[in-house]
Design a protein around this motif. Sequence first.
Motif, PDB file in Angstrom:
ATOM      1  N   LEU A 248       0.830  -1.195   0.000  1.00 25.46           N
ATOM      2  CA  LEU A 248       0.000   0.000   0.000  1.00 25.46           C
ATOM      3  C   LEU A 248       0.865   1.245   0.000  1.00 25.46           C
ATOM      4  O   LEU A 248       0.579   2.212  -0.739  1.00 25.46           O
ATOM      5  N   VAL A 251       2.218   1.836  -3.547  1.00 24.49           N
ATOM      6  CA  VAL A 251       1.227   2.379  -4.476  1.00 24.49           C
ATOM      7  C   VAL A 251       0.923   3.838  -4.123  1.00 24.49           C
ATOM      8  O   VAL A 251       0.761   4.684  -5.018  1.00 24.49           O
ATOM      9  N   ALA A 252       0.845   4.134  -2.830  1.00 24.79           N
ATOM     10  CA  ALA A 252       0.594   5.516  -2.421  1.00 24.79           C
ATOM     11  C   ALA A 252       1.719   6.436  -2.879  1.00 24.79           C
ATOM     12  O   ALA A 252       1.479   7.576  -3.322  1.00 24.79           O
ATOM     13  N   ALA A 271      -4.598   1.201  -5.742  1.00 24.89           N
ATOM     14  CA  ALA A 271      -4.716   1.201  -4.282  1.00 24.89           C
ATOM     15  C   ALA A 271      -6.113   0.798  -3.848  1.00 24.89           C
ATOM     16  O   ALA A 271      -6.289   0.031  -2.888  1.00 24.89           O
TER      17      ALA A 271
END
Length: 350
Positions: A248, A251-252, A271
Amino acid sequence: MPAALASGLELSRAYYEHVVRPLLHRHTPGLPHAAARSGSGSDVLGFDDEQSRDHDWGLRLTLLVEDGRATEIDALLERELPPTWDGLPTRFATTWDPVVRQRVEVAPAAEFAASRLGIDAARLQAVGGDGLTLSDWLSLTGQAVLEVTAGAVFHDGTGALTALRERLAWYPRDVWLYALAADWSRLGQEFPDVGRAGLRGDEDGAAVIAARHVRTLFHLAHLLHRCWPPYGKWLARSSARLPGGDRLRTVAEEVLAARDWRARQEALAAAAELLAAVQGEQGLPTLAPATEPFHERPHIGLRALPELLAEQIRDPAVRALPIGAGTAEQISDNVTVLVDAAARRRLVGP
């Protein structure tokens, strides 16, 4: 153990074991109590570093005693603690109290929790947490709960602290579903706007909207894993501790680093798909894919995840709440409001 090498939690444990506990044993042998490092401070979450030592860091401890003895024990510690231990002062001022005094916080367990949560101590003591109302749960922030449930417990001779932590372990199921639906709703309301702003050539506007989404995604990830989210400074770092949190975070970072709106919305969609899959892994209804084209435009929208979760809510009082509004910390990210229990309660009702 030199203080220079210690984390705040290690230092507090050693302070209790080598100084505070022997002092209590000498002056009040057999005193039922609990000892922990709870309350405020990055060390409670295990996030302290050298920079943390510039304020409110040091020989701090939470000492919970019952039967009206808190004032007596506080005075005892103020009188009997040595001036320093392990090269650190036992008495110092803090950002909330300019008085130089000892910093073992002494209180009954329920009153300590009430001071952090803004919930009446009597309701906190109700067996099984039945005393907490729907408004109580909605008024909580993750940070407020973490100041009671995070940190380290060094001794719990009364069992009161353990019982409180168990009662505050997580939301009731229907409130959990409601909070999840609120985060998905917040994402869905502006998800396509990243593309809409970008299509108009407003890359800055698209980036601002996307950054808002990243914060909501981190909050949602904590909810999905039944972990109380800390306040903004530690939200992303805490997310890395969650199962799959590294993915996560990656992807952020792609969302935040993207230089054009198309890459940005694709990373946001990735996400969302990641967290929708986590939702299914948690035994909750989900959709695959969770995203879809937004009408005939080159934007990405979210499918009906809030409605899907809302259908699972059984409590009539929770079902009557407006889907998408959420808990106090979902309604507002204003720090002045979130640290004020009365203001939080006004956000969610009586």
